[in-house]
Design a protein around this motif. Structure first.
Motif, PDB file in Angstrom:
ATOM      1  N   SER A 101      55.789  34.058  43.009  1.00 53.33           N
ATOM      2  CA  SER A 101      56.883  33.226  42.506  1.00 53.33           C
ATOM      3  C   SER A 101      57.625  33.863  41.343  1.00 53.33           C
ATOM      4  O   SER A 101      58.603  33.296  40.842  1.00 53.33           O
ATOM      5  CB  SER A 101      56.335  31.860  42.080  1.00 53.33           C
ATOM      6  OG  SER A 101      55.784  31.188  43.192  1.00 53.33           O
ATOM      7  N   GLY A 102      57.166  35.021  40.910  1.00 50.42           N
ATOM      8  CA  GLY A 102      57.808  35.711  39.809  1.00 50.42           C
ATOM      9  C   GLY A 102      56.813  36.636  39.145  1.00 50.42           C
ATOM     10  O   GLY A 102      55.729  36.916  39.687  1.00 50.42           O
ATOM     11  N   PHE A 103      57.200  37.099  37.963  1.00 49.73           N
ATOM     12  CA  PHE A 103      56.357  38.030  37.228  1.00 49.73           C
ATOM     13  C   PHE A 103      56.248  37.588  35.777  1.00 49.73           C
ATOM     14  O   PHE A 103      57.110  36.869  35.258  1.00 49.73           O
ATOM     15  CB  PHE A 103      56.913  39.450  37.344  1.00 49.73           C
ATOM     16  CG  PHE A 103      56.867  39.972  38.751  1.00 49.73           C
ATOM     17  CD1 PHE A 103      55.770  40.693  39.200  1.00 49.73           C
ATOM     18  CD2 PHE A 103      57.893  39.692  39.647  1.00 49.73           C
ATOM     19  CE1 PHE A 103      55.696  41.144  40.507  1.00 49.73           C
ATOM     20  CE2 PHE A 103      57.829  40.139  40.962  1.00 49.73           C
ATOM     21  CZ  PHE A 103      56.732  40.867  41.388  1.00 49.73           C
ATOM     22  N   ILE A 104      55.175  38.014  35.130  1.00 56.60           N
ATOM     23  CA  ILE A 104      54.870  37.512  33.795  1.00 56.60           C
ATOM     24  C   ILE A 104      54.323  38.642  32.937  1.00 56.60           C
ATOM     25  O   ILE A 104      53.652  39.553  33.443  1.00 56.60           O
ATOM     26  CB  ILE A 104      53.845  36.350  33.877  1.00 56.60           C
ATOM     27  CG1 ILE A 104      53.685  35.643  32.540  1.00 56.60           C
ATOM     28  CG2 ILE A 104      52.504  36.824  34.416  1.00 56.60           C
ATOM     29  CD1 ILE A 104      52.897  34.344  32.644  1.00 56.60           C
ATOM     30  N   GLN A 105      54.658  38.603  31.667  1.00 48.37           N
ATOM     31  CA  GLN A 105      54.061  39.527  30.705  1.00 48.37           C
ATOM     32  C   GLN A 105      53.717  38.739  29.452  1.00 48.37           C
ATOM     33  O   GLN A 105      54.576  38.056  28.880  1.00 48.37           O
ATOM     34  CB  GLN A 105      55.011  40.669  30.353  1.00 48.37           C
ATOM     35  CG  GLN A 105      54.422  41.657  29.349  1.00 48.37           C
ATOM     36  CD  GLN A 105      54.720  43.105  29.686  1.00 48.37           C
ATOM     37  OE1 GLN A 105      54.484  43.555  30.807  1.00 48.37           O
ATOM     38  NE2 GLN A 105      55.248  43.843  28.727  1.00 48.37           N
ATOM     39  N   GLU A 134      49.607  23.007  29.175  1.00 51.26           N
ATOM     40  CA  GLU A 134      48.160  22.781  29.057  1.00 51.26           C
ATOM     41  C   GLU A 134      47.416  23.983  28.511  1.00 51.26           C
ATOM     42  O   GLU A 134      46.206  23.932  28.344  1.00 51.26           O
ATOM     43  CB  GLU A 134      47.613  22.386  30.439  1.00 51.26           C
ATOM     44  CG  GLU A 134      48.152  21.052  30.939  1.00 51.26           C
ATOM     45  CD  GLU A 134      47.732  20.765  32.371  1.00 51.26           C
ATOM     46  OE1 GLU A 134      46.898  21.520  32.903  1.00 51.26           O
ATOM     47  OE2 GLU A 134      48.259  19.798  32.956  1.00 51.26           O
ATOM     48  N   GLY A 135      48.140  25.086  28.248  1.00 50.70           N
ATOM     49  CA  GLY A 135      47.495  26.281  27.723  1.00 50.70           C
ATOM     50  C   GLY A 135      46.692  27.039  28.740  1.00 50.70           C
ATOM     51  O   GLY A 135      45.823  27.849  28.402  1.00 50.70           O
ATOM     52  N   LYS A 136      46.988  26.796  30.029  1.00 52.40           N
ATOM     53  CA  LYS A 136      46.279  27.478  31.113  1.00 52.40           C
ATOM     54  C   LYS A 136      46.981  28.773  31.484  1.00 52.40           C
ATOM     55  O   LYS A 136      48.161  28.969  31.180  1.00 52.40           O
ATOM     56  CB  LYS A 136      46.173  26.567  32.334  1.00 52.40           C
ATOM     57  CG  LYS A 136      45.364  25.307  32.118  1.00 52.40           C
ATOM     58  CD  LYS A 136      45.341  24.453  33.384  1.00 52.40           C
ATOM     59  CE  LYS A 136      44.507  23.191  33.189  1.00 52.40           C
ATOM     60  NZ  LYS A 136      44.511  22.335  34.404  1.00 52.40           N
ATOM     61  N   THR A 137      46.284  29.637  32.184  1.00 53.99           N
ATOM     62  CA  THR A 137      46.876  30.875  32.687  1.00 53.99           C
ATOM     63  C   THR A 137      47.885  30.546  33.787  1.00 53.99           C
ATOM     64  O   THR A 137      47.587  29.779  34.690  1.00 53.99           O
ATOM     65  CB  THR A 137      45.785  31.800  33.255  1.00 53.99           C
ATOM     66  OG1 THR A 137      44.856  32.115  32.212  1.00 53.99           O
ATOM     67  CG2 THR A 137      46.399  33.083  33.796  1.00 53.99           C
ATOM     68  N   ILE A 138      49.050  31.110  33.676  1.00 51.63           N
ATOM     69  CA  ILE A 138      50.086  30.882  34.696  1.00 51.63           C
ATOM     70  C   ILE A 138      49.863  31.855  35.850  1.00 51.63           C
ATOM     71  O   ILE A 138      49.716  33.044  35.639  1.00 51.63           O
ATOM     72  CB  ILE A 138      51.506  31.084  34.093  1.00 51.63           C
ATOM     73  CG1 ILE A 138      51.741  30.052  32.973  1.00 51.63           C
ATOM     74  CG2 ILE A 138      52.573  30.950  35.170  1.00 51.63           C
ATOM     75  CD1 ILE A 138      53.040  30.231  32.239  1.00 51.63           C
ATOM     76  N   ASP A 156      48.655  40.613  28.277  1.00 51.71           N
ATOM     77  CA  ASP A 156      48.618  40.236  29.694  1.00 51.71           C
ATOM     78  C   ASP A 156      49.685  41.069  30.383  1.00 51.71           C
ATOM     79  O   ASP A 156      50.853  40.704  30.442  1.00 51.71           O
ATOM     80  CB  ASP A 156      48.893  38.737  29.852  1.00 51.71           C
ATOM     81  CG  ASP A 156      48.713  38.247  31.283  1.00 51.71           C
ATOM     82  OD1 ASP A 156      48.284  39.044  32.138  1.00 51.71           O
ATOM     83  OD2 ASP A 156      49.016  37.057  31.536  1.00 51.71           O
ATOM     84  N   GLU A 157      49.260  42.236  30.879  1.00 55.08           N
ATOM     85  CA  GLU A 157      50.220  43.216  31.385  1.00 55.08           C
ATOM     86  C   GLU A 157      50.955  42.699  32.610  1.00 55.08           C
ATOM     87  O   GLU A 157      50.415  41.922  33.399  1.00 55.08           O
ATOM     88  CB  GLU A 157      49.490  44.525  31.712  1.00 55.08           C
ATOM     89  CG  GLU A 157      50.429  45.690  31.979  1.00 55.08           C
ATOM     90  CD  GLU A 157      49.685  47.007  32.078  1.00 55.08           C
ATOM     91  OE1 GLU A 157      50.351  48.017  32.355  1.00 55.08           O
ATOM     92  OE2 GLU A 157      48.456  47.018  31.884  1.00 55.08           O
ATOM     93  N   TRP A 158      52.203  43.137  32.732  1.00 54.45           N
ATOM     94  CA  TRP A 158      53.117  42.717  33.800  1.00 54.45           C
ATOM     95  C   TRP A 158      52.381  42.511  35.123  1.00 54.45           C
ATOM     96  O   TRP A 158      51.739  43.416  35.643  1.00 54.45           O
ATOM     97  CB  TRP A 158      54.205  43.769  33.971  1.00 54.45           C
ATOM     98  CG  TRP A 158      55.301  43.400  34.930  1.00 54.45           C
ATOM     99  CD1 TRP A 158      55.333  43.671  36.259  1.00 54.45           C
ATOM    100  CD2 TRP A 158      56.518  42.709  34.619  1.00 54.45           C
ATOM    101  NE1 TRP A 158      56.496  43.189  36.819  1.00 54.45           N
ATOM    102  CE2 TRP A 158      57.242  42.600  35.839  1.00 54.45           C
ATOM    103  CE3 TRP A 158      57.066  42.163  33.462  1.00 54.45           C
ATOM    104  CZ2 TRP A 158      58.493  41.982  35.919  1.00 54.45           C
ATOM    105  CZ3 TRP A 158      58.311  41.554  33.537  1.00 54.45           C
ATOM    106  CH2 TRP A 158      59.005  41.462  34.747  1.00 54.45           C
ATOM    107  N   ARG A 159      52.493  41.297  35.640  1.00 52.69           N
ATOM    108  CA  ARG A 159      51.804  40.944  36.885  1.00 52.69           C
ATOM    109  C   ARG A 159      52.564  39.827  37.571  1.00 52.69           C
ATOM    110  O   ARG A 159      53.399  39.141  36.966  1.00 52.69           O
ATOM    111  CB  ARG A 159      50.369  40.483  36.591  1.00 52.69           C
ATOM    112  CG  ARG A 159      50.279  39.252  35.712  1.00 52.69           C
ATOM    113  CD  ARG A 159      48.887  38.676  35.613  1.00 52.69           C
ATOM    114  NE  ARG A 159      48.812  37.595  34.645  1.00 52.69           N
ATOM    115  CZ  ARG A 159      49.169  36.335  34.888  1.00 52.69           C
ATOM    116  NH1 ARG A 159      49.628  35.993  36.093  1.00 52.69           N
ATOM    117  NH2 ARG A 159      49.060  35.411  33.941  1.00 52.69           N
TER     118      ARG A 159
END
Length: 488
Positions: free
Chosen positions: A445-449, A484-488, A433-436
């Motif tokens: 609200s922030g970034f995630i990888q 819940e194992g959902k996509t953030i 899940d590439e940096w987004r």
């Protein structure tokens, strides 16, 4: 159909009626007028009867579906800081209003107990409301703390067996970056050994967590430069002289440049560079000996010579040079030679509330005469770091399929996100899940990888060291989605 509904209703009633030892139930709380939105329980678990070692917990049932929602153990760090920090100031069921007198409690709309059952544990013994009748227990270390917390969990689930089937997670921040993976490792080791009861352990989460001496120690200089706290020229000079090794300078030119960096960031709130210090400019008072940048934690027994030691209250790394025991972690009062609070923090409301005897009686905490005064962070314990880098723990746990969320407030200078971002990348897992960016109410609200092996790194935009305190709404969103194992 009527009989089925009746049976379901009866089952839920029995669950709620027998969800805890009767003497642990909390019926009222001084400062709060109203009905609790869920059941609360608190008390002690004795983990060593011979020593009278007692671990204090406060357990809040989920407001949603306590019989199905996850059970989350929450740990604040230090070492030496009470998990009531999380309860009072971060994601507990109440917001505490400062009145000039006794605090008023209001329901917290962003409490993590909206979606999960949460155990707040004071650990190790000697911290918060936890204590031992044998004061030798106040000399402890990473590995012993993990063993004690694991023993607590086994005993706690014996008292609350109806929660054994719930998904179980361990969470914490700051120095709990050590507590969480070491305890998770003990839990998994216990599962392999067939320990009873069998915990339904699913994973763990760490916020702005101490992890590794190299990554943590090298994090501040890039952070300070990226945030505009030091000039391009100084950044280039310190990078050249130190050859990228800021956590343990090897020459005087490097130390000289680091001293300039240290001077530039002096006076800034270490927990959120955008916020003023509650106590004023107290950060400069903890510069002792040779000025130097934060050195990360040392491994016990690494050397017998005096070390630049990292003080880890809240994970902060301001070092000093002094003849101390290898691996020893001094507390803020020891460094300051005073009873001064942790720099930049305001613990007034929690201190007033938790040292009120009516409150202690209501929450089943032993009186001050037995357990001592509650302090946000104590110098009562003598703590040694003996677990070393947490990276092998993370590799072991994620390789076995346990989920891990590593989150960072991106304006924290205490344990900067730059270190957490670097060490998670260093594991070498495939990026899936590439940096987004991630959003709350349509706002970034922030970034995630996201990585393979169920490892996720996440930043929280504009947040300081204690993410749920600075960004409560955003924290509840990513916490809920991740559990819940959902996509953030």
């Amino acid at each position: 159909m009527y009989k089925i509904i009746l049976l379901i209703s009866l089952s839920l009633t029995l669950f709620l009626a027998h969800s805890a030892p009767e003497n642990a139930a909390i019926t009222q709380l001084p400062g709060f007028n109203g009905t609790l939105p869920s059941k609360h329980y608190a008390g002690y678990v004795t983990i060593d009867a011979n020593h009278g070692k007692k671990m204090y917990y406060y357990f809040v049932l989920s407001e949603r579906n306590p019989s199905q929602d996850p059970v989350v153990l929450w740990l604040n760090g230090g070492p030496g800081c009470s998990s009531f920090d999380g309860f009072v100031y971060e994601h507990g069921p109440f917001n505490f209003e400062k009145t000039g007198g006794f605090p008023k409690l209001h329901l917290n709309p962003y409490t993590w107990t909206k979606v999960s059952n949460v155990i707040y544990l004071d650990s190790p013994a000697g911290v918060g409301m936890s204590y031992s009748e044998n004061k030798t227990d106040y000399v402890t270390r990473d590995t012993q703390t993990a063993l004690d917390s694991h023993k607590f969990l086994l005993e706690w689930f014996k008292l609350y067996p109806e929660f054994l089937s719930n998904p179980f997670f361990i969470a914490g921040e700051s120095y709990a970056g050590v507590y969480v993976p070491t305890l998770s490792y003990e839990v998994v080791k216990g599962l392999d050994a067939g320990d009873k009861p069998t915990l339904n352990f699913k994973g763990y989460m760490v916020g702005n967590g101490v992890t590794d001496e190299v990554f943590d120690g090298n994090a501040l200089v890039p952070f300070a430069h990226g945030m505009g706290l030091i000039s391009d020229e100084l950044y280039q000079e310190v990078t050249t002289e130190c050859e990228g090794n800021y956590y343990e300078p090897t020459n005087s030119d490097c130390e000289s440049k680091l001293a300039k960096v240290d001077g530039d960031v002096d006076g800034i709130n270490i927990y959120d560079i955008l916020e003023p210090c509650y106590h004023g400019d107290s950060s400069s008072k903890i510069r002792l000996g040779t000025p130097n940048l934060p050195a990360s934690f040392r491994i016990l027994g690494e050397t017998e010579r005096p070390l630049p030691v990292r003080t880890r209250m809240f994970g902060r790394a301001w070092p000093f040079r002094a003849p101390v025991k290898p691996g020893y972690v001094p507390s803020w009062p020891e460094l300051l030679n005073s009873e001064e609070n942790v720099p930049c923090t305001d613990d007034e409301v929690a201190t007033i509330w938790l040292n009120n005897e009516a409150v202690r009686k209501a929450i089943h905490a032993d009186p001050i005469s037995v357990a001592g005064n509650w302090e946000l962070c104590t110098d009562k314990i003598k703590y040694y770091s003996d677990a070393g880098s947490m990276i092998p723990y993370h590799k072991n746990l994620t390789a076995r399929g346990y989920r891990a969320l590593i989150f960072s407030g991106d304006h924290d200078m205490c344990v900067p996100f730059t270190g957490s971002q670097a060490w998670t990348r260093s594991l070498g897992y495939e990026v899936i899940d590439e940096w987004r960016k991630w959003l709350v109410d349509g706002q970034v609200s922030g970034f995630i990888q996201g990585y393979d092996k169920n490892l996720t790194f996440l930043t929280v935009k504009g947040s300081g060291h204690t993410v749920p305190e600075y960004k409560p709404k955003e924290a509840l969103v990513f916490y809920s989605r991740w559990l819940e194992g959902k996509t953030i």
